[in-house]
Write a protein that holds these residues in place. Structure first.
Motif, PDB file in Angstrom:
ATOM      1  N   ALA A   1       1.367  54.779  -9.340  1.00  0.00           N
ATOM      2  CA  ALA A   1       1.663  53.348  -9.425  1.00  0.00           C
ATOM      3  C   ALA A   1       2.055  53.016 -10.858  1.00  0.00           C
ATOM      4  CB  ALA A   1       0.442  52.540  -9.005  1.00  0.00           C
ATOM      5  N   PRO A   2       3.192  52.369 -11.048  1.00  0.00           N
ATOM      6  CA  PRO A   2       3.600  52.014 -12.411  1.00  0.00           C
ATOM      7  C   PRO A   2       2.660  50.963 -12.988  1.00  0.00           C
ATOM      8  CG  PRO A   2       5.098  51.041 -10.802  1.00  0.00           C
ATOM      9  CD  PRO A   2       4.129  51.905 -10.041  1.00  0.00           C
ATOM     10  N   PRO A   3       2.610  50.887 -14.305  1.00  0.00           N
ATOM     11  CA  PRO A   3       1.767  49.847 -14.915  1.00  0.00           C
ATOM     12  C   PRO A   3       2.181  48.468 -14.423  1.00  0.00           C
ATOM     13  CG  PRO A   3       2.615  51.369 -16.580  1.00  0.00           C
ATOM     14  CD  PRO A   3       3.310  51.698 -15.299  1.00  0.00           C
ATOM     15  N   ASP A   4       1.210  47.575 -14.320  1.00  0.00           N
ATOM     16  CA  ASP A   4       1.483  46.203 -13.874  1.00  0.00           C
ATOM     17  C   ASP A   4       2.025  45.333 -14.988  1.00  0.00           C
ATOM     18  OD1 ASP A   4       0.651  46.663 -11.275  1.00  0.00           O
ATOM     19  OD2 ASP A   4      -1.442  46.161 -11.724  1.00  0.00           O
ATOM     20  N   ASP A   5       2.016  45.838 -16.187  1.00  0.00           N
ATOM     21  CA  ASP A   5       2.414  45.064 -17.354  1.00  0.00           C
ATOM     22  C   ASP A   5       3.624  45.731 -18.005  1.00  0.00           C
ATOM     23  OD1 ASP A   5       1.585  43.030 -19.555  1.00  0.00           O
ATOM     24  OD2 ASP A   5       1.770  44.957 -20.621  1.00  0.00           O
ATOM     25  N   LEU A   6       4.668  44.962 -18.290  1.00  0.00           N
ATOM     26  CA  LEU A   6       5.878  45.519 -18.882  1.00  0.00           C
ATOM     27  C   LEU A   6       5.595  46.131 -20.248  1.00  0.00           C
ATOM     28  CD1 LEU A   6       8.884  46.075 -18.891  1.00  0.00           C
ATOM     29  CD2 LEU A   6       9.269  43.701 -19.607  1.00  0.00           C
ATOM     30  N   THR A   7       4.749  45.498 -21.039  1.00  0.00           N
ATOM     31  CA  THR A   7       4.405  46.073 -22.344  1.00  0.00           C
ATOM     32  C   THR A   7       3.785  47.452 -22.169  1.00  0.00           C
ATOM     33  OG1 THR A   7       4.114  43.904 -23.357  1.00  0.00           O
ATOM     34  CG2 THR A   7       3.017  45.754 -24.435  1.00  0.00           C
TER      35      THR A   7
ATOM     36  N   ALA B   1       4.189  49.483 -19.663  1.00  0.00           N
ATOM     37  CA  ALA B   1       5.213  50.393 -19.150  1.00  0.00           C
ATOM     38  C   ALA B   1       6.104  50.909 -20.280  1.00  0.00           C
ATOM     39  CB  ALA B   1       6.056  49.697 -18.085  1.00  0.00           C
ATOM     40  N   LEU B   2       6.515  50.022 -21.183  1.00  0.00           N
ATOM     41  CA  LEU B   2       7.382  50.439 -22.290  1.00  0.00           C
ATOM     42  C   LEU B   2       6.609  51.271 -23.314  1.00  0.00           C
ATOM     43  CD1 LEU B   2       9.518  47.203 -22.709  1.00  0.00           C
ATOM     44  CD2 LEU B   2      10.199  49.365 -21.624  1.00  0.00           C
ATOM     45  N   CYS B   3       5.334  50.934 -23.541  1.00  0.00           N
ATOM     46  CA  CYS B   3       4.504  51.755 -24.438  1.00  0.00           C
ATOM     47  C   CYS B   3       4.325  53.160 -23.861  1.00  0.00           C
ATOM     48  CB  CYS B   3       3.146  51.100 -24.663  1.00  0.00           C
ATOM     49  SG  CYS B   3       3.182  49.680 -25.781  1.00  0.00           S
ATOM     50  N   ALA B   4       4.240  53.262 -22.542  1.00  0.00           N
ATOM     51  CA  ALA B   4       4.091  54.566 -21.897  1.00  0.00           C
ATOM     52  C   ALA B   4       5.340  55.430 -22.084  1.00  0.00           C
ATOM     53  CB  ALA B   4       3.788  54.398 -20.412  1.00  0.00           C
ATOM     54  N   VAL B   5       6.486  54.787 -22.233  1.00  0.00           N
ATOM     55  CA  VAL B   5       7.722  55.540 -22.458  1.00  0.00           C
ATOM     56  C   VAL B   5       7.704  56.191 -23.833  1.00  0.00           C
ATOM     57  CG1 VAL B   5      10.229  55.345 -22.770  1.00  0.00           C
ATOM     58  CG2 VAL B   5       9.119  54.175 -20.850  1.00  0.00           C
TER      59      VAL B   5
ATOM     60  N   LEU C   1      13.535  47.893 -15.342  1.00  0.00           N
ATOM     61  CA  LEU C   1      14.041  47.498 -14.030  1.00  0.00           C
ATOM     62  C   LEU C   1      12.950  47.436 -12.961  1.00  0.00           C
ATOM     63  CD1 LEU C   1      17.519  49.257 -13.974  1.00  0.00           C
ATOM     64  CD2 LEU C   1      17.029  46.783 -14.111  1.00  0.00           C
ATOM     65  N   ARG C   2      11.770  47.937 -13.273  1.00  0.00           N
ATOM     66  CA  ARG C   2      10.651  47.746 -12.342  1.00  0.00           C
ATOM     67  C   ARG C   2      10.145  46.309 -12.399  1.00  0.00           C
ATOM     68  NH1 ARG C   2       8.806  52.968 -14.303  1.00  0.00           N
ATOM     69  NH2 ARG C   2       7.151  51.966 -15.465  1.00  0.00           N
ATOM     70  N   PHE C   3      10.552  45.585 -13.431  1.00  0.00           N
ATOM     71  CA  PHE C   3      10.085  44.217 -13.630  1.00  0.00           C
ATOM     72  C   PHE C   3      11.213  43.190 -13.564  1.00  0.00           C
ATOM     73  CE2 PHE C   3       7.039  47.019 -15.524  1.00  0.00           C
ATOM     74  CZ  PHE C   3       5.810  46.467 -15.186  1.00  0.00           C
ATOM     75  N   SER C   4      12.444  43.629 -13.494  1.00  0.00           N
ATOM     76  CA  SER C   4      13.585  42.722 -13.538  1.00  0.00           C
ATOM     77  C   SER C   4      14.759  43.323 -12.788  1.00  0.00           C
ATOM     78  CB  SER C   4      13.984  42.472 -14.999  1.00  0.00           C
ATOM     79  OG  SER C   4      15.204  41.772 -15.081  1.00  0.00           O
ATOM     80  N   THR C   5      15.577  42.471 -12.205  1.00  0.00           N
ATOM     81  CA  THR C   5      16.805  42.935 -11.549  1.00  0.00           C
ATOM     82  C   THR C   5      18.011  42.783 -12.462  1.00  0.00           C
ATOM     83  OG1 THR C   5      17.136  40.748 -10.574  1.00  0.00           O
ATOM     84  CG2 THR C   5      15.971  42.408  -9.232  1.00  0.00           C
ATOM     85  N   ASP C   6      17.803  42.330 -13.679  1.00  0.00           N
ATOM     86  CA  ASP C   6      18.893  42.089 -14.625  1.00  0.00           C
ATOM     87  C   ASP C   6      19.206  43.374 -15.391  1.00  0.00           C
ATOM     88  OD1 ASP C   6      20.563  41.321 -16.725  1.00  0.00           O
ATOM     89  OD2 ASP C   6      19.542  39.399 -17.021  1.00  0.00           O
ATOM     90  N   ALA C   7      20.215  44.111 -14.923  1.00  0.00           N
ATOM     91  CA  ALA C   7      20.564  45.399 -15.525  1.00  0.00           C
ATOM     92  C   ALA C   7      21.042  45.240 -16.963  1.00  0.00           C
ATOM     93  CB  ALA C   7      21.628  46.093 -14.686  1.00  0.00           C
TER      94      ALA C   7
ATOM     95  N   PRO D   1      11.449  39.035 -18.298  1.00  0.00           N
ATOM     96  CA  PRO D   1      12.265  39.193 -17.092  1.00  0.00           C
ATOM     97  C   PRO D   1      12.217  37.941 -16.219  1.00  0.00           C
ATOM     98  CG  PRO D   1      10.823  41.079 -17.409  1.00  0.00           C
ATOM     99  CD  PRO D   1      10.407  40.026 -18.389  1.00  0.00           C
ATOM    100  N   GLU D   2      13.376  37.537 -15.732  1.00  0.00           N
ATOM    101  CA  GLU D   2      13.447  36.318 -14.918  1.00  0.00           C
ATOM    102  C   GLU D   2      13.189  36.595 -13.455  1.00  0.00           C
ATOM    103  OE1 GLU D   2      16.634  33.722 -15.754  1.00  0.00           O
ATOM    104  OE2 GLU D   2      16.580  34.171 -17.881  1.00  0.00           O
ATOM    105  N   THR D   3      13.559  37.777 -12.988  1.00  0.00           N
ATOM    106  CA  THR D   3      13.378  38.125 -11.594  1.00  0.00           C
ATOM    107  C   THR D   3      12.398  39.279 -11.524  1.00  0.00           C
ATOM    108  OG1 THR D   3      15.652  37.518 -11.182  1.00  0.00           O
ATOM    109  CG2 THR D   3      14.529  38.769  -9.461  1.00  0.00           C
ATOM    110  N   THR D   4      11.259  39.054 -10.919  1.00  0.00           N
ATOM    111  CA  THR D   4      10.252  40.093 -10.831  1.00  0.00           C
ATOM    112  C   THR D   4      10.507  40.965  -9.626  1.00  0.00           C
ATOM    113  OG1 THR D   4       8.662  38.646 -11.888  1.00  0.00           O
ATOM    114  CG2 THR D   4       7.776  40.551 -10.719  1.00  0.00           C
ATOM    115  N   VAL D   5      10.381  42.273  -9.818  1.00  0.00           N
ATOM    116  CA  VAL D   5      10.557  43.247  -8.758  1.00  0.00           C
ATOM    117  C   VAL D   5       9.279  44.078  -8.715  1.00  0.00           C
ATOM    118  CG1 VAL D   5      11.909  45.215  -7.982  1.00  0.00           C
ATOM    119  CG2 VAL D   5      13.015  43.375  -9.230  1.00  0.00           C
ATOM    120  N   ARG D   6       8.816  44.401  -7.554  1.00  0.00           N
ATOM    121  CA  ARG D   6       7.629  45.277  -7.429  1.00  0.00           C
ATOM    122  C   ARG D   6       7.817  46.232  -6.307  1.00  0.00           C
ATOM    123  NH1 ARG D   6       4.300  44.677 -11.863  1.00  0.00           N
ATOM    124  NH2 ARG D   6       4.422  42.546 -12.410  1.00  0.00           N
TER     125      ARG D   6
END
Length: 184
Positions: free
Chosen positions: A65-71, A73-77, A125-131, A179-184
């Motif tokens: 399961a990906p992290p629930d928090d964008l921060t 997720a990006l720190c994990a990268v 993109l796990r948190f937004s649909t805005d490529a 992100p304006e559009t949340t994706v899960r």
């Protein structure tokens, strides 16, 4: 030969390792080692291999399961790369200097940087649909990562602060590029 160079750099440091020593331990001639490049080039190749291994391990991880928090997720990268540089501090500083001197001969590193951006884009993109926004954040994350590494390498802050400062920068980016559009 790169494995031998990596081992010797780890045991004796960059300055304490000679091309002759690498050749002797690898069972080849000095000319064979020099055909790959000088000591700086060998160090760049060693780090390229280490960076590629981190990317490969990330690609091979079983789906979780990906992290629930964008921060998060990006720190994990970027986290595993920061750890690799922290674990090899003296060599990392020589590596940074070698990169600056290498100029355009670092195509492999550019490809590895592209992979880091792709991983950050996928996390975004796990948190937004805005490529377009995902591309912008991935590019910004990559440059923040490089900037933090160089600031750390020149002693602007200590080992214990690298992750904290990187996280603070990521939190700021996430706040600005919410992100304006949340994706899960």
């Amino acid at each position: 030969m790169l494995l031998v160079a990596a081992r010797l750099f780890g045991e004796h440091g960059f300055e304490g390792t000679s091309i002759r020593q690498i050749a002797t331990d690898a069972g080849v001639s000095v000319g064979t080692v020099m055909a790959i490049g000088d000591k700086k080039h060998l160090l760049v190749e060693v780090f390229s291999d280490w960076i590629a291994e981190i990317h490969q391990k990330a690609a091979e991880l079983p789906p979780v399961a990906p992290p629930d928090d964008l921060t998060d997720a990006l720190c994990a990268v970027v986290g595993p790369f920061l750890d690799m540089f922290l674990d090899n501090g003296e060599l990392a500083r020589h590596y940074g200097a070698a990169l600056i001197h290498a100029g355009d001969r670092t195509r492999t590193l550019n490809l590895l940087g592209d992979r880091l951006c792709a991983e950050a884009r996928a996390a975004m993109l796990r948190f937004s649909t805005d490529a377009e926004q995902a591309d912008a954040v991935a590019d910004l994350l990559y440059h923040l990562y490089l900037g933090h590494l160089f600031a750390w390498a020149i002693g602007r802050f200590g080992d214990d602060e690298l992750h904290r400062r990187m996280r603070g920068s990521i939190e700021f980016v996430v706040t600005v590029h919410r992100p304006e559009t949340t994706v899960r």
